[in-house]
Design an enzyme around this catalytic site. Structure first.
Site, mmCIF file in Angstrom:
data_model
loop_
_atom_site.group_PDB
_atom_site.id
_atom_site.type_symbol
_atom_site.label_atom_id
_atom_site.label_comp_id
_atom_site.label_asym_id
_atom_site.label_seq_id
_atom_site.Cartn_x
_atom_site.Cartn_y
_atom_site.Cartn_z
ATOM 1 N N SER A 112 0.848 -1.187 0.000
ATOM 2 C CA SER A 112 0.000 0.000 0.000
ATOM 3 C C SER A 112 0.885 1.240 0.000
ATOM 4 C CB SER A 112 -0.893 0.016 1.238
ATOM 5 O OG SER A 112 -0.106 0.341 2.372
ATOM 6 N N LYS A 113 0.240 2.386 -0.032
ATOM 7 C CA LYS A 113 0.977 3.650 -0.096
ATOM 8 C C LYS A 113 1.959 3.800 1.060
ATOM 9 C CE LYS A 113 -1.606 6.324 -3.283
ATOM 10 N NZ LYS A 113 -3.068 6.106 -3.136
ATOM 11 N N ARG A 114 1.653 3.137 2.187
ATOM 12 C CA ARG A 114 2.567 3.211 3.330
ATOM 13 C C ARG A 114 3.964 2.735 2.957
ATOM 14 N NH1 ARG A 114 2.208 -0.256 6.981
ATOM 15 N NH2 ARG A 114 0.696 -1.545 5.868
ATOM 16 N N HIS A 115 4.023 1.799 2.022
ATOM 17 C CA HIS A 115 5.320 1.236 1.639
ATOM 18 C C HIS A 115 6.065 2.129 0.654
ATOM 19 C CE1 HIS A 115 3.026 -2.433 2.862
ATOM 20 N NE2 HIS A 115 4.148 -2.660 3.488
ATOM 21 N N GLY A 116 5.344 2.974 -0.055
ATOM 22 C CA GLY A 116 5.953 3.819 -1.091
ATOM 23 C C GLY A 116 4.994 3.927 -2.259
#
Ligand code: GLU
Ligand code: ZN
Length: 494
Positions: free
Chosen positions: A254-258
């Site tokens: 998800s966006k949390r990862h990049g």
């Protein structure tokens, strides 16, 4: 039998790594089996639909060079391939199910459904779903609702007894008791819109889809889809649900990862070859060891059996490694044209580059190739050529393990070695050896000599190889900058 597979995204957001992997697997599977790859746009959810997402779908596949044999734009024998253009068809098939007794009209109001829900929660402390109130309406009851002008939905009659099994290539048999399948899900809404399940099953059948490769999150829908195929009297396709794509922490990517959208990767300067190669390897391998695959190779060697059962881990560093590999493999002309927009964006070269600017970009290609992870790196790597902001902070010149005093000496004497060596026409390697010898004499690490020179020349600690930087700057400018740097350090140590 001809293999026919499809990628069936809903244009409700940008194409992300997981979706593109599904597209690639379907595409490669079709190619490797001499079959057809279909693109179908599942845009029945009009609230979440956006034109931008649809355009992004086309742009992304274009950029990756993934051509569809049938689908929007190119057409095909089973079109239209955009679900919102097929509504009449869904209605027709849903009504056929009603005629056959496999589905029925339901006139319940949202208020009534909500009341049922509340009662179920109160009495059994668990929501059981629709109470099948309209499953067996008499003709008179129906006529009465119609007279009142109530627009019905169509619900599938799910058997209350028995169980439904479907086979998945990777997961084996998956069985669910029919009473655990949602009680009589809606197929056609009162406004005539089909639900995902109805449109998806009808289209897969009518488009002759033989194999379904899609995200594992659709497994829970499997039994319902099988019941729909049975209700229609159709043969279901082969299922292969794809394991999830996770970040390194084992959580769904998800966006949390990049970045997760392909557009983001493209903007940063990832090459399509790198995305295709690496994303395919997130959950698939040929032999467990081969890493480099061109698109053409994958079109030949992709096998469904080699898809992993375990979730795939998306490692950003690994993608960078692939991208670096493909940047180095890139033709100079192409790399120059990929670098150009970043240089224009940074204001380093004009929108309509002059011949001189074009020549300069070509000169940058070789040195940048070795150092870039992504094409946008060209901006920081080449900034020193277009902007000259000397580093005034002495600390930046001082390498780890060195000190200000040695740094000053290293810069002063190193500059002399460098300039006199170059002017005497010495080999680069020889000059380098002399600089290394200087570091030994001063009792510091090699970088203790190179770092102040590099910072003096390029105003940065990240830069192109030393001799390339000098060639790009020219001898006069090299001398000027080194002299200036000596001055900056001298102010403290003179
Ligand atoms: N429109 C669905 C999605 O975007 C397709 C699922 C399927 O492939 O059946 O996930
Ligand atoms: Zn009802």
């Amino acid at each position: 039998m001809e293999v026919r597979v499809r990628y069936a995204p809903s244009p409700t957001g940008l194409q992300h790594i997981g979706g593109v992997r599904t597209a690639l697997y379907n595409y490669f599977f079709a190619k490797a089996n001499g079959g057809k790859f279909i693109l179908r746009v599942e845009d029945t959810d009009r609230e979440r639909y956006s034109d931008e997402s649809l355009q992004d779908l086309y742009d992304t596949l274009d950029w990756l060079g993934i051509e569809w044999d049938e689908g929007p734009v190119v057409g095909g024998p089973f079109g239209p391939y955009i679900q919102s253009e097929r509504f009449e068809l869904y209605r027709k098939y849903a009504e056929q199910l009603v005629k056959d007794g496999k589905a029925y009209y339901c006139y319940c109001s949202p208020e009534r459904l909500e009341k049922v829900r509340q009662e179920q929660i109160a009495s059994k402390s668990e929501y059981q779903g629709y109470d099948r109130h309209c499953a067996n309406l008499t003709d008179e009851e129906r006529a009465e609702y119609e007279r009142q002008g109530i627009k019905p939905v169509i619900r599938l009659r799910v058997p209350t007894e028995g169980s439904t099994t479907f086979h998945d290539v990777l997961m084996g048999d998956i069985t669910r008791r029919n009473r655990d399948v949602s009680p009589d899900p809606i197929l056609l809404k009162s406004d005539g819109f089909p639900t995902y399940h109805l449109a998806n099953v009808i289209d897969d059948h009518l488009m002759g889809v033989t194999h379904i490769m899609r995200a594992q999150e659709w497994i829970p829908s499997g039994p319902l889809h099988i019941l729909l195929y049975k209700a229609f009297g159709w043969e279901p396709p082969v299922y292969c649900h794809l394991p999830m794509v996770m970040g390194k922490d084992g959580q769904k990517l998800s966006k949390r990862h990049g970045s997760t959208s392909v557009r983001d990767f493209r903007t940063k300067g990832y090459l399509p070859e790198a995305i295709i190669n690496y994303v395919t390897l997130v959950g698939w391998s040929l032999d467990g060891s081969t890493e480099i695959f061109s698109k053409q190779e994958l079109e030949k060697c992709f096998r469904m059996e080699n898809i992993h059962k375990k979730p795939g881990i998306f490692d950003y560093k690994k993608l960078d490694w692939f991208n670096g590999y493909y940047i180095r493999a890139c033709e100079d002309e192409r790399l120059a044209s990929l670098m150009t927009p970043y240089l224009q964006e940074a204001g380093f070269i004009s929108k309509e580059p002059s011949e001189d600017e074009k020549a300069l970009v070509m000169k940058l290609v070789g040195p940048c190739k070795e150092r870039m992870k992504v094409v946008s790196d060209v901006v920081e790597l080449s900034r020193f050529l277009f902007e000259d902001k000397p580093v005034e902070d002495v600390g930046v010149y001082v390498a780890k393990g060195s000190d200000e005093e040695s740094t000053f000496k290293a810069l002063e004497r190193g500059s002399k070695i460098l300039i006199s060596g170059l002017e005497a026409g010495k080999e680069e390697q020889e000059i380098e050896e002399e600089l290394v010898a200087l570091s030994k004499e001063l009792g510091i690490k090699v970088n203790g000599v190179f770092q102040p020179i590099r910072v003096g020349l390029t105003n940065s600690t990240v830069s192109l190889p030393l001799f390339d930087s000098i060639r790009l700057l020219g001898m006069d400018e090299t001398k000027r900058r080194l002299g200036r740097a000596i001055g900056i350090l001298e102010a403290i140590h003179g």
